[in-house]
Design a protein around this motif. Structure first.
Motif, PDB file in Angstrom:
ATOM      1  N   ALA A 169      -4.093 -11.201  11.657  1.00  0.00           N
ATOM      2  CA  ALA A 169      -4.224 -11.912  12.929  1.00  0.00           C
ATOM      3  C   ALA A 169      -4.833 -11.030  14.025  1.00  0.00           C
ATOM      4  CB  ALA A 169      -2.860 -12.433  13.379  1.00  0.00           C
ATOM      5  N   ASN A 170      -4.770  -9.712  13.845  1.00  0.00           N
ATOM      6  CA  ASN A 170      -5.270  -8.769  14.857  1.00  0.00           C
ATOM      7  C   ASN A 170      -6.126  -7.683  14.215  1.00  0.00           C
ATOM      8  OD1 ASN A 170      -3.523  -9.679  17.274  1.00  0.00           O
ATOM      9  ND2 ASN A 170      -2.020  -9.333  15.662  1.00  0.00           N
ATOM     10  N   PRO A 171      -7.236  -8.038  13.562  1.00  0.00           N
ATOM     11  CA  PRO A 171      -8.022  -7.022  12.848  1.00  0.00           C
ATOM     12  C   PRO A 171      -8.546  -5.915  13.770  1.00  0.00           C
ATOM     13  CG  PRO A 171      -9.223  -9.099  12.966  1.00  0.00           C
ATOM     14  CD  PRO A 171      -7.846  -9.357  13.483  1.00  0.00           C
ATOM     15  N   GLU A 172      -8.707  -6.217  15.032  1.00  0.00           N
ATOM     16  CA  GLU A 172      -9.173  -5.190  15.961  1.00  0.00           C
ATOM     17  C   GLU A 172      -8.114  -4.114  16.192  1.00  0.00           C
ATOM     18  OE1 GLU A 172      -6.924  -8.167  18.361  1.00  0.00           O
ATOM     19  OE2 GLU A 172      -8.360  -8.296  16.723  1.00  0.00           O
ATOM     20  N   LEU A 173      -6.843  -4.475  16.016  1.00  0.00           N
ATOM     21  CA  LEU A 173      -5.751  -3.514  16.156  1.00  0.00           C
ATOM     22  C   LEU A 173      -5.476  -2.773  14.849  1.00  0.00           C
ATOM     23  CD1 LEU A 173      -3.185  -5.596  18.255  1.00  0.00           C
ATOM     24  CD2 LEU A 173      -4.807  -3.895  19.078  1.00  0.00           C
ATOM     25  N   TYR A 174      -5.930  -3.350  13.731  1.00  0.00           N
ATOM     26  CA  TYR A 174      -5.676  -2.778  12.405  1.00  0.00           C
ATOM     27  C   TYR A 174      -6.982  -2.659  11.624  1.00  0.00           C
ATOM     28  CZ  TYR A 174      -0.923  -4.058  13.636  1.00  0.00           C
ATOM     29  OH  TYR A 174       0.267  -4.180  14.285  1.00  0.00           O
ATOM     30  N   PRO A 175      -7.887  -1.791  12.043  1.00  0.00           N
ATOM     31  CA  PRO A 175      -9.203  -1.711  11.389  1.00  0.00           C
ATOM     32  C   PRO A 175      -9.159  -1.178   9.956  1.00  0.00           C
ATOM     33  CG  PRO A 175      -8.927   0.077  12.963  1.00  0.00           C
ATOM     34  CD  PRO A 175      -7.747  -0.839  13.137  1.00  0.00           C
ATOM     35  N   ASN A 176      -8.079  -0.521   9.566  1.00  0.00           N
ATOM     36  CA  ASN A 176      -8.007   0.068   8.230  1.00  0.00           C
ATOM     37  C   ASN A 176      -7.258  -0.783   7.213  1.00  0.00           C
ATOM     38  OD1 ASN A 176      -9.415   2.468   8.958  1.00  0.00           O
ATOM     39  ND2 ASN A 176      -7.566   3.165   9.983  1.00  0.00           N
ATOM     40  N   GLY A 177      -6.852  -1.992   7.592  1.00  0.00           N
ATOM     41  CA  GLY A 177      -6.146  -2.858   6.653  1.00  0.00           C
ATOM     42  C   GLY A 177      -4.929  -2.154   6.065  1.00  0.00           C
ATOM     43  N   CYS A 178      -4.855  -2.132   4.736  1.00  0.00           N
ATOM     44  CA  CYS A 178      -3.723  -1.485   4.047  1.00  0.00           C
ATOM     45  C   CYS A 178      -3.641   0.003   4.389  1.00  0.00           C
ATOM     46  CB  CYS A 178      -3.854  -1.650   2.540  1.00  0.00           C
ATOM     47  SG  CYS A 178      -3.811  -3.368   1.985  1.00  0.00           S
ATOM     48  N   GLY A 179      -4.782   0.580   4.736  1.00  0.00           N
ATOM     49  CA  GLY A 179      -4.842   1.999   5.074  1.00  0.00           C
ATOM     50  C   GLY A 179      -4.132   2.349   6.363  1.00  0.00           C
ATOM     51  N   GLU A 180      -3.665   1.353   7.094  1.00  0.00           N
ATOM     52  CA  GLU A 180      -2.866   1.642   8.287  1.00  0.00           C
ATOM     53  C   GLU A 180      -1.559   2.332   7.883  1.00  0.00           C
ATOM     54  OE1 GLU A 180      -3.853   1.357  11.394  1.00  0.00           O
ATOM     55  OE2 GLU A 180      -5.676   0.260  10.928  1.00  0.00           O
ATOM     56  N   CYS A 181      -1.043   1.998   6.709  1.00  0.00           N
ATOM     57  CA  CYS A 181       0.194   2.618   6.211  1.00  0.00           C
ATOM     58  C   CYS A 181      -0.060   3.537   5.020  1.00  0.00           C
ATOM     59  CB  CYS A 181       1.197   1.553   5.780  1.00  0.00           C
ATOM     60  SG  CYS A 181       1.793   0.524   7.135  1.00  0.00           S
ATOM     61  N   HIS A 182      -0.927   3.094   4.117  1.00  0.00           N
ATOM     62  CA  HIS A 182      -1.154   3.833   2.880  1.00  0.00           C
ATOM     63  C   HIS A 182      -2.315   4.810   3.049  1.00  0.00           C
ATOM     64  CE1 HIS A 182       1.605   1.183   0.771  1.00  0.00           C
ATOM     65  NE2 HIS A 182       1.032   0.164   1.371  1.00  0.00           N
ATOM     66  N   HIS A 183      -2.068   6.073   2.656  1.00  0.00           N
ATOM     67  CA  HIS A 183      -3.090   7.105   2.851  1.00  0.00           C
ATOM     68  C   HIS A 183      -3.130   8.041   1.653  1.00  0.00           C
ATOM     69  CE1 HIS A 183      -0.007  10.159   3.784  1.00  0.00           C
ATOM     70  NE2 HIS A 183       0.643   9.137   4.316  1.00  0.00           N
ATOM     71  N   ASN A 184      -4.175   8.855   1.603  1.00  0.00           N
ATOM     72  CA  ASN A 184      -4.293   9.840   0.518  1.00  0.00           C
ATOM     73  C   ASN A 184      -3.661  11.166   0.939  1.00  0.00           C
ATOM     74  OD1 ASN A 184      -6.171  11.193   2.160  1.00  0.00           O
ATOM     75  ND2 ASN A 184      -7.934  10.455   1.015  1.00  0.00           N
ATOM     76  N   ASP A 185      -3.832  12.195   0.110  1.00  0.00           N
ATOM     77  CA  ASP A 185      -3.210  13.490   0.389  1.00  0.00           C
ATOM     78  C   ASP A 185      -3.822  14.226   1.578  1.00  0.00           C
ATOM     79  OD1 ASP A 185      -5.594  13.977  -0.960  1.00  0.00           O
ATOM     80  OD2 ASP A 185      -4.787  15.626  -2.143  1.00  0.00           O
ATOM     81  N   LYS A 186      -4.950  13.729   2.086  1.00  0.00           N
ATOM     82  CA  LYS A 186      -5.576  14.321   3.273  1.00  0.00           C
ATOM     83  C   LYS A 186      -5.267  13.485   4.519  1.00  0.00           C
ATOM     84  CE  LYS A 186      -9.382  16.079   0.478  1.00  0.00           C
ATOM     85  NZ  LYS A 186      -9.071  15.409  -0.771  1.00  0.00           N
TER      86      LYS A 186
END
Length: 160
Positions: free
Chosen positions: A62-79
């Motif tokens: 509903a707010n893609p401008e606030l969450y540009p990374n989709g799932c990546g807002e929470c899930h990240h790699n080792d860097k």
């Protein structure tokens, strides 16, 4: 057509159906995820019940401008780079796999001297709190509202 051929086709169809169902069930994401981990046997606050569906559908989509990374807002790699290409159902590691120490960093004069970044990297609870509270604070700031909780009692229910 022979009965044996029809029987073989039927068996193959049934096996395919059950295999597809098992794969789907194995990658399904629960609507509500209880942020519970065996490492938290002595957790003093109530366990957070995280609504994955609500965060993804009501907030992120509903707010893609606030969450540009989709799932990546929470899930990240080792860097600590967002995993932007994740889709619902993709296999992801539990946070404790990398943030291995279950507690918050110790406090007091005998506690290890760690920067915030080092504490987040090592301590699971520090990583979860930084991720969730950081996102909630950013949401409140960007939206101009105070609807995303940032205090302990708003996310951790009282123990019964």
């Amino acid at each position: 057509m022979k009965k044996s051929t029809l029987l073989a086709i039927l068996i193959i169809g049934i096996v395919t159906m059950f295999t597809a169902a098992a794969i789907q069930a194995g990658t399904a994401v629960q609507d509500v995820i209880k942020m519970e981990n065996k490492a938290y046997a002595k957790h003093k606050k109530g366990i957070v019940e995280f609504s994955h569906k609500k965060h993804m559908e009501d907030y992120a989509k509903a707010n893609p401008e606030l969450y540009p990374n989709g799932c990546g807002e929470c899930h990240h790699n080792d860097k600590n780079e967002p995993l932007k290409d994740l889709k619902i159902g993709d296999d992801v590691q539990n946070c404790i796999e990398c943030h291995k120490i279950a507690s918050v960093k110790p406090k007091g004069k005998d506690a290890p001297k760690l920067s915030k970044k080092e504490a987040v990297k090592e301590y699971h609870a520090e990583a979860i709190h930084a991720n969730c509270k950081g996102c909630h604070k950013a949401f409140n700031e960007k939206s101009g509202k105070k609807t995303a909780p940032t205090s302990c009692t708003k996310c951790h229910p009282k123990n019964k």
